[in-house]
Every structure is written in structure tokens, then in C-alpha cells.
Motif scaffolding. Structure first.
Motif, PDB file in Angstrom:
ATOM      1  N   ARG A 104       0.883  -1.171   0.000  1.00 17.50           N
ATOM      2  CA  ARG A 104       0.000   0.000   0.000  1.00 17.50           C
ATOM      3  C   ARG A 104       0.919   1.219   0.000  1.00 17.50           C
ATOM      4  O   ARG A 104       2.038   1.152   0.523  1.00 17.50           O
TER       5      ARG A 104
ATOM      6  N   THR B   5      -3.417   4.696  -0.559  1.00 14.99           N
ATOM      7  CA  THR B   5      -4.379   4.181   0.416  1.00 14.99           C
ATOM      8  C   THR B   5      -4.631   5.156   1.554  1.00 14.99           C
ATOM      9  O   THR B   5      -5.755   5.264   2.054  1.00 14.99           O
TER      10      THR B   5
ATOM     11  N   ASP C 210      -7.219  -6.500   4.159  1.00 14.30           N
ATOM     12  CA  ASP C 210      -8.546  -6.886   4.659  1.00 14.30           C
ATOM     13  C   ASP C 210      -8.415  -8.127   5.548  1.00 14.30           C
ATOM     14  O   ASP C 210      -7.359  -8.763   5.601  1.00 14.30           O
ATOM     15  N   GLU C 211      -9.507  -8.447   6.237  1.00 10.57           N
ATOM     16  CA  GLU C 211      -9.441  -9.501   7.265  1.00 10.57           C
ATOM     17  C   GLU C 211      -9.003 -10.844   6.708  1.00 10.57           C
ATOM     18  O   GLU C 211      -8.257 -11.582   7.348  1.00 10.57           O
ATOM     19  N   GLN C 212      -9.474 -11.141   5.505  1.00  9.27           N
ATOM     20  CA  GLN C 212      -9.143 -12.434   4.881  1.00  9.27           C
ATOM     21  C   GLN C 212      -7.632 -12.552   4.633  1.00  9.27           C
ATOM     22  O   GLN C 212      -7.024 -13.580   4.935  1.00  9.27           O
ATOM     23  N   ASP C 213      -7.064 -11.513   4.086  1.00 10.89           N
ATOM     24  CA  ASP C 213      -5.619 -11.528   3.817  1.00 10.89           C
ATOM     25  C   ASP C 213      -4.817 -11.544   5.119  1.00 10.89           C
ATOM     26  O   ASP C 213      -3.792 -12.218   5.226  1.00 10.89           O
ATOM     27  N   GLN C 214      -5.297 -10.800   6.112  1.00 11.33           N
ATOM     28  CA  GLN C 214      -4.617 -10.832   7.422  1.00 11.33           C
ATOM     29  C   GLN C 214      -4.627 -12.259   7.964  1.00 11.33           C
ATOM     30  O   GLN C 214      -3.595 -12.765   8.424  1.00 11.33           O
TER      31      GLN C 214
END
Ligand code: ADE
Ligand code: ZN
Length: 328
Positions: free
Chosen positions: A132, A161, A316-320
Motif C-alpha cells: 500500500r 491508500t 482486509d481480514e481475509q488476507d490478514q
């Protein structure tokens, strides 16, 4: 420590791309762009990197930036950082750039953003590092200048971002930039700010309450204000700490005297980052290793630090979750 800290997957959240300009590349770009440097060779540049405080560093850092002129220069600079970051186990990087340092010299905003962005796209494809970009306003300049810079950024919003605040801290409190941060957030940018590096805890309160930031960069002086620490812990506001930078700029006299371990054990969401690695004697890997050694941090504590870095990121939460699982 039975853990390879270079292999540990990590996110870098506090990295000024201009602060990755190694003397070798500085020389090459000076030659390429016919810019005169006040140093005869690479060794004498390195010898000049002895600082008394933040301002004495910034004077040299801004002078070095004069060699950055073309889109290719910004791209080469960024590509070199990503190679180095990959070596140190960085899987995700949130990178600051200081457009005003360049637009003030007549370089187009687009030249800077296009050069950096091109290398970021290539880096993701070739090295698997996601990124980012964070535009930092220079706080030693006026709020009007910051607002004008934000206007220049609007056509490039898909590449950027967040906005941040850096440069000379003491005497330049966050509240001076209330309007520009309000406007930036209204335009959809996230916000971060350097605070509590040399400046008092009050500047951290202002960054949170006046600028509406999601993270504090540095923040080490929060420990002087117990009510602030309680709030930072309760809300898990991330602090992007840069241990080798803090020693080089004499925020702490030596690494063994750094308050990082106290911050971690107090429950703060702290991460370890490199700030301006070409100037401070180490990239993120060295920051992890030297800090762990100097403060006697355990394997579990270093894993916690790496996990914090992903939780504090703008992924985002999924990538985290994917990165946290990889750490184990
Ligand atoms: N710009 C580059 N590095 C910085 C730092 N450590 N603090 C404030 N501004 C900066
Ligand atoms: Zn910084």
C-alpha cells in the motif's frame, strides 16, 4: 533464539521510500541526472550519517533526495527496497512517500507516483510482496501546502491508500493539519501520523482525536502518559516502532535502553519497522534481530510482534488471516 527472524513472515508498516536511498544508488543517480553531491565517494557519505536528533538527520535526508528526478529513478529506488525486503521475510509493505520533497523542486507529482507504483506492481508479481502507498505531508511546511498536495493526489487516489504526517515533529503539532486530514478522510483516504517520536504524548492524543488516525508512527513517548497507554491498549491502536532509528536519532541512548519490551509486555499493539534503513544501519531483519538480542525478547514475543504487524496493516481480514496462519 531457535527461530530465524529473517524467515518469519512480517509486514513492514513504517518505511519511507526516500529513506531507502543507499549511497551507491545516490551516486549512480547523481551521475545520471548531473546533480552535484557534496561528497567525493560512497564511504564519505556513510561517514556523514551520524545524527544528533531528528532534524540533523532530516537535513541530510532531504539533501540526498535531490538526485531523484525521473520516473525511472523512483522506480529503481522502490525496486531495490522490495528486493531487500523480500530477503528479510517481508510479505506486505505499507510505504510512505514525501511528494512535497519532490514537487518543491519542480518534479511532477505524477512522476513520483508512477515511478513508485510501477515498481510496486512488478514487485508483487515477481516477489509476491503486496503493498500500500501512504502519502506523507511534511509538517514543517504549512497546512495550505499540505492541502494543495492533497489536491494533487486526488487524480491518483487509486494508487494511494492513506495519508500520513512526517518531518520535524517538535513545534509542529498534529492539530495544525486538522482540515487537511478531515478532507483526506472525506475523500476516502485512511490516516496515520508520526507522533511521540520526539514530541510529547499530547501530540499522540491530537493525532487520535483531531486527525482521526488509525495508527501512530513511533509513539514511544506514549509511555509517559498512563491514561493514554490505557486507551491505546484498550483500543489496540497500532504503534509502528523503529528501534534502530530511535537509537540513531538519540531518542534512546542505546538499544538496550529502548522501551519496546515494556510496551509489548504492557499489551500495546507494537510492531518493528525500519523507518529509513539506508541511513540508520539496518533493514527490518536487522531491526528484528538487534532488538530481540538487546532486549532479550523470546521466540513467542517475536512471533507476537510479527502477528501484530499484519493485524495493524490495512490488509482486509481475509488476507490478514492468511498471513497469521502462515506464521502459525
Ligand atoms: N521522515 C523520514 N523519516 C522520518 C522520521 N523518523 N520522523 C519524521 N519524519 C521522517
Ligand atoms: Zn518515520
Amino acid at each position: 533464539m531457535a527461530i530465524d527472524l529473517l524467515e518469519l513472515p512480517k509486514a513492514e508498516l513504517h518505511l519511507h521510500i526516500e529513506g531507502t536511498l543507499e549511497p551507491e544508488l545516490m551516486f549512480e543517480l547523481a551521475r545520471r541526472n548531473d546533480v552535484e553531491l557534496p561528497f567525493p565517494d560512497v564511504e564519505s557519505i556513510r561517514r556523514a550519517y551520524v545524527f544528533d536528533d531528528l532534524q540533523s538527520f532530516l537535513d541530510i535526508y532531504y539533501a540526498g533526495c535531490r538526485v531523484l528526478v525521473t520516473e525511472q529513478d523512483f522506480s529503481d529506488l522502490t525496486a531495490a527496497y522490495l528486493q531487500r525486503a523480500a530477503h528479510d521475510g517481508v510479505r506486505h509493505a505499507e510505504i510512505f512517500f514525501d511528494p512535497q520533497t519532490h514537487t518543491e523542486r519542480g518534479i511532477d507529482f505524477a512522476t513520483v507516483v508512477h515511478g513508485i507504483s510501477r515498481a510496486l506492481v512488478d514487485g508483487e508479481r515477481e516477489l509476491g510482496i503486496t503493498t500500500r502507498l501512504i502519502l506523507c505531508f511534511l509538517r514543517h511546511l504549512s497546512a495550505d501546502a499540505a492541502m494543495a498536495t492533497l489536491e494533487l493526489a486526488l487524480p491518483h487516489r487509486e494508487a494511494i491508500t492513506a495519508v500520513g504526517l512526517d518531518s520535524s515533529e517538535v513545534g509542529n503539532p498534529p492539530e495544525r493539519f486538522r482540515e487537511v486530514f478531515e478532507r483526506a478522510r472525506a475523500e476516502g483516504f485512511l490516516a496515520v501520523a508520526h507522533a511521540g517520536e520526539e514530541g510529547p504524548p499530547e501530540y499522540i492524543w491530537q493525532a487520535l482525536d483531531v486527525l482521526g488516525v488509525r495508527r501512530i508512527d513511533h509513539g514511544v513517548r506514549c509511555m509517559e502518559d498512563e491514561r493514554l497507554v490505557e486507551q491505546l491498549v484498550a483500543e489496540q491502536i497500532p504503534l509502528t516502532v523503529c528501534p534502530l532509528s530511535n537509537v540513531k536519532l538519540r531518542v534512546f541512548p542505546e538499544l538496550g535502553a529502548h522501551n519496546f519490551r515494556t510496551m509489548l509486555e504492557r499489551g500495546l499493539c507494537v510492531s518493528i519497522n525500519s523507518d529509513d534503513p539506508a541511513y540508520f544501519g539496518g533493514y527490518i531483519g536487522e531491526n528484528y534481530t538487534a532488538t530481540a538480542d538487546a532486549l532479550g525478547l523470546t521466540r513467542d514475543q517475536m512471533v507476537q510482534v510479527a502477528k501484530n504487524s499484519f493485524r495493524a496493516s490495512f490488509l482486509d481480514e481475509q488476507d490478514q488471516a492468511r498471513h497469521l496462519e502462515a506464521i502459525g
